[in-house]
Design a protein around this motif. Structure first.
Motif, mmCIF file in Angstrom:
data_model
loop_
_atom_site.group_PDB
_atom_site.id
_atom_site.type_symbol
_atom_site.label_atom_id
_atom_site.label_comp_id
_atom_site.label_asym_id
_atom_site.label_seq_id
_atom_site.Cartn_x
_atom_site.Cartn_y
_atom_site.Cartn_z
ATOM 1 N N LYS A 110 -10.404 -18.728 -6.059
ATOM 2 C CA LYS A 110 -10.074 -17.840 -7.174
ATOM 3 C C LYS A 110 -10.912 -16.567 -7.187
ATOM 4 N N TRP A 111 -11.991 -16.546 -6.435
ATOM 5 C CA TRP A 111 -12.821 -15.344 -6.386
ATOM 6 C C TRP A 111 -12.218 -14.259 -5.482
ATOM 7 N N LEU A 112 -11.148 -14.585 -4.758
ATOM 8 C CA LEU A 112 -10.543 -13.649 -3.807
ATOM 9 C C LEU A 112 -9.219 -13.100 -4.330
ATOM 10 N N THR A 113 -9.091 -11.773 -4.324
ATOM 11 C CA THR A 113 -7.836 -11.098 -4.669
ATOM 12 C C THR A 113 -7.402 -10.252 -3.480
ATOM 13 N N VAL A 114 -6.172 -10.478 -2.997
ATOM 14 C CA VAL A 114 -5.668 -9.780 -1.816
ATOM 15 C C VAL A 114 -4.602 -8.778 -2.232
ATOM 16 N N GLU A 128 7.922 -14.811 1.136
ATOM 17 C CA GLU A 128 7.073 -14.507 -0.011
ATOM 18 C C GLU A 128 5.859 -15.423 0.028
ATOM 19 N N TYR A 129 4.682 -14.846 0.031
ATOM 20 C CA TYR A 129 3.462 -15.638 0.093
ATOM 21 C C TYR A 129 2.813 -15.674 -1.288
ATOM 22 N N PRO A 130 2.490 -16.845 -1.801
ATOM 23 C CA PRO A 130 1.882 -16.938 -3.128
ATOM 24 C C PRO A 130 0.436 -16.469 -3.115
ATOM 25 N N GLY A 131 -0.059 -16.124 -4.277
ATOM 26 C CA GLY A 131 -1.466 -15.777 -4.430
ATOM 27 C C GLY A 131 -1.823 -14.359 -4.081
ATOM 28 N N LEU A 132 -0.837 -13.548 -3.656
ATOM 29 C CA LEU A 132 -1.107 -12.162 -3.277
ATOM 30 C C LEU A 132 -0.634 -11.210 -4.360
ATOM 31 N N GLN A 133 -1.296 -10.073 -4.471
ATOM 32 C CA GLN A 133 -0.842 -9.023 -5.370
ATOM 33 C C GLN A 133 0.431 -8.388 -4.800
ATOM 34 N N PRO A 134 1.266 -7.782 -5.639
ATOM 35 C CA PRO A 134 2.483 -7.118 -5.127
ATOM 36 C C PRO A 134 2.123 -6.034 -4.117
ATOM 37 N N ARG A 135 2.901 -5.932 -3.057
ATOM 38 C CA ARG A 135 2.647 -4.927 -2.026
ATOM 39 C C ARG A 135 2.860 -3.523 -2.587
ATOM 40 N N VAL A 136 1.926 -2.635 -2.267
ATOM 41 C CA VAL A 136 1.963 -1.247 -2.717
ATOM 42 C C VAL A 136 2.221 -0.356 -1.509
ATOM 43 N N VAL A 137 3.000 0.697 -1.702
ATOM 44 C CA VAL A 137 3.320 1.624 -0.614
ATOM 45 C C VAL A 137 2.492 2.895 -0.779
ATOM 46 N N GLY A 138 1.808 3.283 0.282
ATOM 47 C CA GLY A 138 0.990 4.488 0.241
ATOM 48 C C GLY A 138 -0.114 4.438 1.275
ATOM 49 N N GLN A 139 -0.925 5.474 1.321
ATOM 50 C CA GLN A 139 -2.056 5.546 2.243
ATOM 51 C C GLN A 139 -3.186 4.706 1.662
ATOM 52 N N ILE A 140 -3.761 3.811 2.456
ATOM 53 C CA ILE A 140 -4.645 2.788 1.917
ATOM 54 C C ILE A 140 -5.891 3.373 1.244
#
Length: 389
Positions: A304-308, A330-342
């Motif tokens: 739970k300490w990790l956010t991806v 769809e992989y659980p536990g991940l934040q929604p994918r964002v589009v843009g320059q990292i």
């Protein structure tokens, strides 16, 4: 070294490097002098020296910028000394390299810059560098090189492969470090790779390798390596995975195969009783470049300490990427994918002033992301990346 000596060394090198094509000319001159005056050392180097010349200049610049920071410089030099054992380097070879470098610098600096005092300063600086490397090499008890047998070679993308090896004996390294690797088809050409798993008693390594267009080594690793092949592995290098403060929150940013050393650290952290909060931003140009999301999902769900945070620059995959599944998994536990320059995406979240930051990826991505974070308020001393970028 006193401040006067450091200033003379730094000023001389900066003057040479500031000239148009100066770094490349210096490197070419160095190798020309080295191979002419000491022809027996030529066998230590690959036939093509382009990558070697570039890395030489970066290493010299890194050392010179840190002459007044022995707590950072000396461990770096000690690692290089231990790594250079794989070449069969002895003390006399350091003398040859030092003399050749000094001659190349003197030739380009000219009489207006190069004086007897400058020469003595470089003698002292080279003495410190060589002495530190030799002492570390002579005091090391681990093997100068490990042999690893390929036990798995899996092509993940057209130009990216996951390779697992079994070492002839276990290697101790900190998750996040990297090491030099040589394959049979490219003798004397060493490529630096970061293991994607922590050190283990079974002596297994896993590398994520992207074939660089026009590269000498990586395309052969990706497209032509086979199970049963034996690779040579040098001593571990780098301090990225050595924690400064195990209680301080972390921000990790990785693009492409840059996820490997970060993933290794996350896996190592799962063995601890407790961990600080970690935000991992993993990026790629295309969605398919996020090839390791399944493993990251498993880590995030179990810890739970990790956010991806997945990030891509494009919404669609390239024409050459074939996926026979109707929809992307769809992989659980991940934040929604964002589009843009990292770098821009990460900086948009704020200053991250309470974090220790690690950035791994292509040099251009590392520098751009670092500058964006600094502009957003992240303290420079809190940002770490490969020392030769």
């Amino acid at each position: 070294m006193d401040s006067r000596t450091v200033a003379l060394i730094r000023t001389t090198f900066k003057a040479v490097a500031a000239e148009e094509g100066g770094p490349e000319k210096l490197a070419r001159s160095f190798y020309a002098i080295l191979f002419t005056e000491y022809p027996h050392v030529r066998d230590f180097f690959p036939a093509a020296l382009d990558a070697q010349r570039d890395r030489l200049v970066k290493a010299i610049a890194y050392v010179i910028d840190r002459l007044e920071e022995p707590e950072r410089l000396l461990p770096f030099l000690a690692q290089l000394g231990r790594d250079h054992r794989k070449y069969g380097v002895v003390a006399d070879h350091y003398v040859a390299v030092g003399n050749s470098l000094k001659s190349a610098l003197e030739a380009y600096a000219g009489t207006e810059i190069w004086t007897d005092e400058v020469g003595r300063a470089w003698d002292e600086g080279i003495g410190v560098i060589a002495g530190t490397m030799i002492e570390a090499a002579e005091g090391e008890t681990t093997p100068p090189v490990w042999t690893g047998t390929v036990i798995e070679h899996r092509e993940v993308l057209r130009n990216l492969a996951v390779v697992r090896l079994k070492l002839d004996q276990p290697m101790q390294y900190a998750a996040g470090q990297y090491m030099s690797v040589q394959i049979p088809s490219r003798p004397r050409m060493w490529r630096y790779l970061s293991p994607a798993i922590p050190a283990n008693a079974n002596g297994e390594l896993e590398f994520h390798i992207r074939g660089v267009t026009g590269g000498w080594v990586s395309p052969a690793m990706v497209g032509h390596s086979r199970v049963g092949e034996q690779w040579l592995i040098g001593s571990p290098l780098g301090g990225l995975g050595v924690p400064r403060n195990t209680r301080r929150k972390m921000l990790m940013i990785g693009c492409g195969t840059g996820i490997a050393p970060l993933r290794a650290q996350l896996m190592a952290m799962t063995a601890r009783r407790s961990n600080p909060k970690v935000d991992l931003f993993v990026g790629g140009h295309y969605p398919c470049d996020l090839y390791d999301l399944e493993v990251l999902s498993q880590l995030a769900c179990a810890n739970k300490w990790l956010t991806v945070h997945p990030v891509t620059e494009s919404t669609e995959n390239p024409w050459w990427h074939f996926d026979n599944s109707e929809e992307a998994p769809e992989y659980p536990g991940l934040q929604p994918r964002v589009v843009g320059q990292i770098g821009k995406i990460v900086a948009s979240h704020g200053s991250w002033e309470d974090r220790d930051v690690q950035i791994v990826g292509a040099p251009s991505m590392v520098q751009t992301t670092k500058f964006r974070l600094m502009a957003a308020g992240t303290a420079t001393q809190n940002i770490r990346h490969d020392p030769l970028f």
